[in-house]
Design a protein around this motif. Structure first.
Motif, PDB file in Angstrom:
ATOM      1  N   ILE A 114      15.762  -3.552  -5.685  1.00  0.00           N
ATOM      2  CA  ILE A 114      14.375  -3.319  -5.290  1.00  0.00           C
ATOM      3  C   ILE A 114      13.495  -3.532  -6.513  1.00  0.00           C
ATOM      4  O   ILE A 114      13.803  -3.070  -7.607  1.00  0.00           O
ATOM      5  CB  ILE A 114      14.181  -1.909  -4.691  1.00  0.00           C
ATOM      6  CG1 ILE A 114      12.752  -1.742  -4.145  1.00  0.00           C
ATOM      7  CG2 ILE A 114      14.524  -0.815  -5.696  1.00  0.00           C
ATOM      8  CD1 ILE A 114      12.583  -0.483  -3.289  1.00  0.00           C
ATOM      9  N   HIS A 134      10.366  -8.620  -5.607  1.00  0.00           N
ATOM     10  CA  HIS A 134       9.519  -7.993  -4.587  1.00  0.00           C
ATOM     11  C   HIS A 134       8.095  -7.867  -5.126  1.00  0.00           C
ATOM     12  O   HIS A 134       7.613  -6.773  -5.422  1.00  0.00           O
ATOM     13  CB  HIS A 134      10.096  -6.628  -4.201  1.00  0.00           C
ATOM     14  CG  HIS A 134      11.455  -6.726  -3.589  1.00  0.00           C
ATOM     15  ND1 HIS A 134      12.431  -5.781  -3.793  1.00  0.00           N
ATOM     16  CD2 HIS A 134      12.009  -7.679  -2.791  1.00  0.00           C
ATOM     17  CE1 HIS A 134      13.528  -6.135  -3.122  1.00  0.00           C
ATOM     18  NE2 HIS A 134      13.294  -7.284  -2.518  1.00  0.00           N
ATOM     19  N   ARG A 162       7.580  -3.482  -3.606  1.00  0.00           N
ATOM     20  CA  ARG A 162       8.601  -2.475  -3.330  1.00  0.00           C
ATOM     21  C   ARG A 162       9.085  -1.867  -4.637  1.00  0.00           C
ATOM     22  O   ARG A 162       9.401  -2.602  -5.584  1.00  0.00           O
ATOM     23  CB  ARG A 162       9.802  -3.071  -2.609  1.00  0.00           C
ATOM     24  CG  ARG A 162       9.556  -3.670  -1.257  1.00  0.00           C
ATOM     25  CD  ARG A 162      10.896  -3.950  -0.592  1.00  0.00           C
ATOM     26  NE  ARG A 162      10.909  -5.209   0.121  1.00  0.00           N
ATOM     27  CZ  ARG A 162      12.005  -5.829   0.510  1.00  0.00           C
ATOM     28  NH1 ARG A 162      13.189  -5.308   0.236  1.00  0.00           N
ATOM     29  NH2 ARG A 162      11.944  -6.975   1.164  1.00  0.00           N
ATOM     30  N   ASP A 168       6.565   5.517  -1.584  1.00  0.00           N
ATOM     31  CA  ASP A 168       7.098   5.086  -0.298  1.00  0.00           C
ATOM     32  C   ASP A 168       8.313   5.955   0.024  1.00  0.00           C
ATOM     33  O   ASP A 168       9.304   5.945  -0.718  1.00  0.00           O
ATOM     34  CB  ASP A 168       7.494   3.611  -0.346  1.00  0.00           C
ATOM     35  CG  ASP A 168       7.853   3.051   1.023  1.00  0.00           C
ATOM     36  OD1 ASP A 168       7.958   3.845   1.977  1.00  0.00           O
ATOM     37  OD2 ASP A 168       8.030   1.821   1.128  1.00  0.00           O
ATOM     38  N   PRO A 171      11.754   3.259   1.224  1.00  0.00           N
ATOM     39  CA  PRO A 171      11.656   1.894   0.681  1.00  0.00           C
ATOM     40  C   PRO A 171      12.746   0.987   1.238  1.00  0.00           C
ATOM     41  O   PRO A 171      13.875   1.423   1.501  1.00  0.00           O
ATOM     42  CB  PRO A 171      11.843   2.108  -0.823  1.00  0.00           C
ATOM     43  CG  PRO A 171      12.671   3.351  -0.926  1.00  0.00           C
ATOM     44  CD  PRO A 171      12.224   4.221   0.210  1.00  0.00           C
ATOM     45  N   GLU A 295       3.042  -2.999   1.074  1.00  0.00           N
ATOM     46  CA  GLU A 295       3.258  -4.323   1.651  1.00  0.00           C
ATOM     47  C   GLU A 295       2.453  -4.442   2.928  1.00  0.00           C
ATOM     48  O   GLU A 295       2.889  -4.074   4.007  1.00  0.00           O
ATOM     49  CB  GLU A 295       4.743  -4.536   1.937  1.00  0.00           C
ATOM     50  CG  GLU A 295       5.061  -5.950   2.391  1.00  0.00           C
ATOM     51  CD  GLU A 295       6.553  -6.188   2.486  1.00  0.00           C
ATOM     52  OE1 GLU A 295       6.935  -7.265   2.955  1.00  0.00           O
ATOM     53  OE2 GLU A 295       7.315  -5.298   2.083  1.00  0.00           O
TER      54      GLU A 295
END
Length: 415
Positions: A114, A134, A162, A168, A171, A295
């Motif tokens: 990630i 990402h 991410r 988040d 994720p 995102e």
């Protein structure tokens, strides 16, 4: 005979940042790199917490699929631990980290990833990036809106889509199972290496330096030689089928190797030394701090619109620059021609002595002189030495001087 990796891990703060927000772990089965988001006081805390939590998954697994599940669970647990840490230390709000991790199970590798740290495979002289960044600029590359070369210098290249952190709760993590072969060299690195050292240079180093430790040290040095604006962390895993090959004892590098420290703002960046600035004027300045953006299509549309405006500005500036350059060339040509027309010389035109305006030189087929006045003096009537002088042209300081030369030739022709 089972293959066994030989490994190396190196982390360096770089030449500009004041603290190392990278973390790395080199275990018996597990290898990872984490890069904390530098725009927050807890970038080093985030990478250290994530690395130490995921390192708990360093154990043997019955299958690579089981290892993938364990890695994914470890990253989700690390994400929750980061959120808990922010709850207890709200001065760390917004902290986050990337993580790229591998677990070796026999002749396979389990991967979890990630963020924009990277995993590469160097096999038979070819370097392949296994993970996908990402980032928003990567989305632009994938959509064909910009090239990878443009992405490397894009002003929004630090925007992450991410990360692990308090940003988040769930994720999305990339996972994969990969094959390994004897002779492979696997590399995990933070963007302090991939963002400043070319693939060609990485290939050269990986292909010529035999030991993992030597190659890792050389890669970090290459980043330092390029100004090292960011922290740089490199892990190398060599796949070797010799009986004597063995992995090193588990070790943390970077911020994970240091005691955790909460509530301290990042120390001001170190000043750029003059030699670094002179040798690497474009790469010596510290990069923009990485930060997370959800995102969302709205943000991507905003970024695309920003790129469109930037492209229009570039085209306008390019057109203006070309226009100014063309105008400068025309002006220089005009002034140059005017300068030539301030000069005179005496030569031959259709067998007679003539005064020419301009200079004797030409630019290709273009003559820089013209007949100003043709006299009635025949060149054949001149003494031999003066014929040769006129045929070779006689320079004059002014029009008056040219007339005086003609008067002398006229007198000589009359003798």
């Amino acid at each position: 005979m089972a293959t066994t990796p030989t490994t190396a891990a190196v982390s360096h703060v770089g030449k500009i940042r004041a603290s190392n927000q990278d973390s790395g772990y080199l275990g018996r089965h597990l290898y990872l790199v984490a890069d904390g988001m530098g725009g927050h006081a807890g970038g080093d805390v985030a990478s250290a917490i994530a690395a130490q939590r995921v390192a708990e998954a360093d154990q043997g697994y019955a299958s690579p699929e089981e290892a993938v599940e364990a890695l994914q669970s470890a990253l989700i647990a690390a994400n929750g631990l980061l959120a808990e840490t922010v709850f207890e230390h709200n001065e760390l709000t917004g902290m986050g980290t990337t993580v790229s991790a591998l677990v070796r199970v026999g002749d396979r590798l389990a991967l979890a990833h990630i963020g924009d740290s990277r995993v590469y495979r160097f096999r038979e002289g070819e370097l392949e990036q296994i993970t996908t960044d990402h980032t928003f600029v990567q989305r632009l590359v994938e959509s064909g809106r910009i090239t990878p070369e443009e992405a490397a210098v894009h002003p929004r290249r630090a925007v992450l889509m991410r990360v692990l952190g308090d940003v988040d709760a769930s994720p999305e993590i990339d996972t994969a199972v990969l094959d390994i072969r004897p002779g492979d060299r696997w590399m995990l690195c933070s963007d302090g290496l991939s963002g400043y050292v070319s693939d060609e240079k990485i290939v050269q180093i990986l292909g010529t330096i035999r030991t993992a430790q030597g190659a890792a040290d050389r890669l970090v040095k290459e980043s330092l030689d390029h100004g090292a604006p960011d922290n740089v962390t490199v892990l190398l895993i060599d796949i070797d089928d010799s009986e004597g090959a063995s992995g090193a004892a588990p070790v943390f590098v970077g911020s994970a190797a240091q005691p955790l420290s909460f509530g301290q703002e990042e120390v001001a960046r170190r000043p750029i030394r003059l030699p670094t600035l002179l040798l690497h004027p474009l790469k010596a300045s510290a990069p923009d701090d990485a930060h997370f953006e959800p995102e969302s299509e709205s943000y991507l549309d905003e970024l695309i619109e920003e790129d469109r405006r930037r492209a229009i500005r570039r085209r306008v500036l390019w057109a203006v620059g070309v226009g100014l350059a063309a105008a400068a060339i025309v002006l220089a040509g005009y002034l140059g021609y005017r300068w030539t027309q301030m000069h005179y010389f005496v030569g031959v035109s259709e067998g007679n002595v003539a005064i020419f305006q301009g200079v004797q030189q030409s630019i290709g087929p273009i003559s820089l002189s013209r007949v100003y006045q043709t006299t009635s003096i025949a060149v054949d009537d001149l003494p031999l030495y003066q014929q040769e002088a006129v045929e070779n042209t006689i320079s004059a300081d002014s029009l008056r001087d040219a007339h005086e030369i003609v008067d002398r030739l006229s007198a000589a022709a009359g003798d």
